[in-house]
Design a protein around this motif. Structure first.
Motif, PDB file in Angstrom:
ATOM      1  N   GLU A  80       0.833  -1.216   0.000  1.00 48.62           N
ATOM      2  CA  GLU A  80       0.000   0.000   0.000  1.00 48.62           C
ATOM      3  C   GLU A  80       0.863   1.260   0.000  1.00 48.62           C
ATOM      4  O   GLU A  80       0.590   2.214  -0.735  1.00 48.62           O
ATOM      5  CB  GLU A  80      -0.903   0.033   1.239  1.00 48.62           C
ATOM      6  N   LYS A 112       2.501   1.929  -3.412  1.00 51.53           N
ATOM      7  CA  LYS A 112       1.545   2.517  -4.367  1.00 51.53           C
ATOM      8  C   LYS A 112       1.323   3.994  -4.079  1.00 51.53           C
ATOM      9  O   LYS A 112       1.289   4.822  -4.995  1.00 51.53           O
ATOM     10  CB  LYS A 112       0.214   1.767  -4.315  1.00 51.53           C
ATOM     11  N   GLU A 113       1.158   4.333  -2.806  1.00 49.53           N
ATOM     12  CA  GLU A 113       0.920   5.728  -2.416  1.00 49.53           C
ATOM     13  C   GLU A 113       2.115   6.610  -2.770  1.00 49.53           C
ATOM     14  O   GLU A 113       1.969   7.693  -3.329  1.00 49.53           O
ATOM     15  CB  GLU A 113       0.631   5.803  -0.915  1.00 49.53           C
ATOM     16  N   LYS A 119       2.428   7.147  -6.535  1.00 49.50           N
ATOM     17  CA  LYS A 119       1.453   8.133  -6.992  1.00 49.50           C
ATOM     18  C   LYS A 119       1.924   9.555  -6.658  1.00 49.50           C
ATOM     19  O   LYS A 119       1.882  10.449  -7.498  1.00 49.50           O
ATOM     20  CB  LYS A 119       0.100   7.860  -6.325  1.00 49.50           C
ATOM     21  N   ASP A 120       2.410   9.740  -5.440  1.00 48.54           N
ATOM     22  CA  ASP A 120       2.839  11.073  -5.002  1.00 48.54           C
ATOM     23  C   ASP A 120       4.075  11.577  -5.726  1.00 48.54           C
ATOM     24  O   ASP A 120       4.253  12.793  -5.882  1.00 48.54           O
ATOM     25  CB  ASP A 120       3.110  11.070  -3.495  1.00 48.54           C
ATOM     26  N   TYR A 162       4.960   9.352   5.753  1.00 45.70           N
ATOM     27  CA  TYR A 162       4.419   8.020   5.451  1.00 45.70           C
ATOM     28  C   TYR A 162       4.741   7.107   6.629  1.00 45.70           C
ATOM     29  O   TYR A 162       5.899   7.017   7.040  1.00 45.70           O
ATOM     30  CB  TYR A 162       5.043   7.442   4.177  1.00 45.70           C
TER      31      TYR A 162
END
Length: 180
Positions: A28, A31-32, A35-36, A149
């Protein structure tokens, strides 16, 4: 006198975060972060030795180009709590000026190490610096620093496994545990 590997022989492991839970959360996070940082020049700075396993797993879950650098810091030695004094034993080799930097560490508790690393890297004029940690112990924070994060927030317990050590051992255990 007991040897270091015998210290916890009479204690029972209590799994805090399982191997599957770690794997799912790292996926997870990858992926985050992808994207960022899509379209940006990203440099991951992994703090050795504790974060090497987490960094490798996280980088494999990212689907964007990344550079990976390593720093070695020291504040614990063989103790269970940070001394508060942070030394940079090995610095990064590459250039980070104008690049996005993501510092990856296994755990943030007092925050002294990550604050020192951030201040040190800011001198090189990166475009941005963010922090990614597998574990956060906010109850132990001594500096004003919040990671960007976080894998898991945990209570103030002494944990080992998944890169986290006691002395020179337990980093290779694929889950995070305490002793009862």
């Amino acid at each position: 006198m007991k040897g270091e590997t015998d210290l916890f022989e009479d204690k029972k492991e209590k799994v805090l975060i399982s191997r599957d839970e770690i794997s799912n959360r790292v996926r997870e996070m990858g992926k985050e972060i992808s994207k960022d940082y899509r379209g940006k020049d990203l440099v991951i700075v992994s703090l050795l030795r504790g974060s090497f396993i987490f960094t490798a797993d996280l980088a494999r879950e990212m689907d964007i180009p990344v550079e990976i650098e390593f720093m070695t810091t020291a504040s614990y030695g063989h103790a269970e709590i940070s001394s508060g004094r942070v030394e940079i034993l090995q610095d990064i080799r590459g250039e980070i000026k104008g690049k996005s930097v993501l510092i990856v560490d296994d755990i943030i508790d007092s925050g002294h190490t990550l604050l020192k690393v951030m201040e040190h890297l800011e001198e090189r004029e990166p475009a941005s610096i963010k922090i990614c940690v597998m574990l956060d112990k906010p109850s132990r924070r001594q500096v004003d620093l919040v990671p960007d994060y976080v894998g898991y927030e945990i209570p103030d317990v002494f944990i080992v496994g998944y890169g986290l050590n006691y002395g020179d051992h337990y980093r290779n255990i694929p889950y995070i545990f305490t002793f009862e």
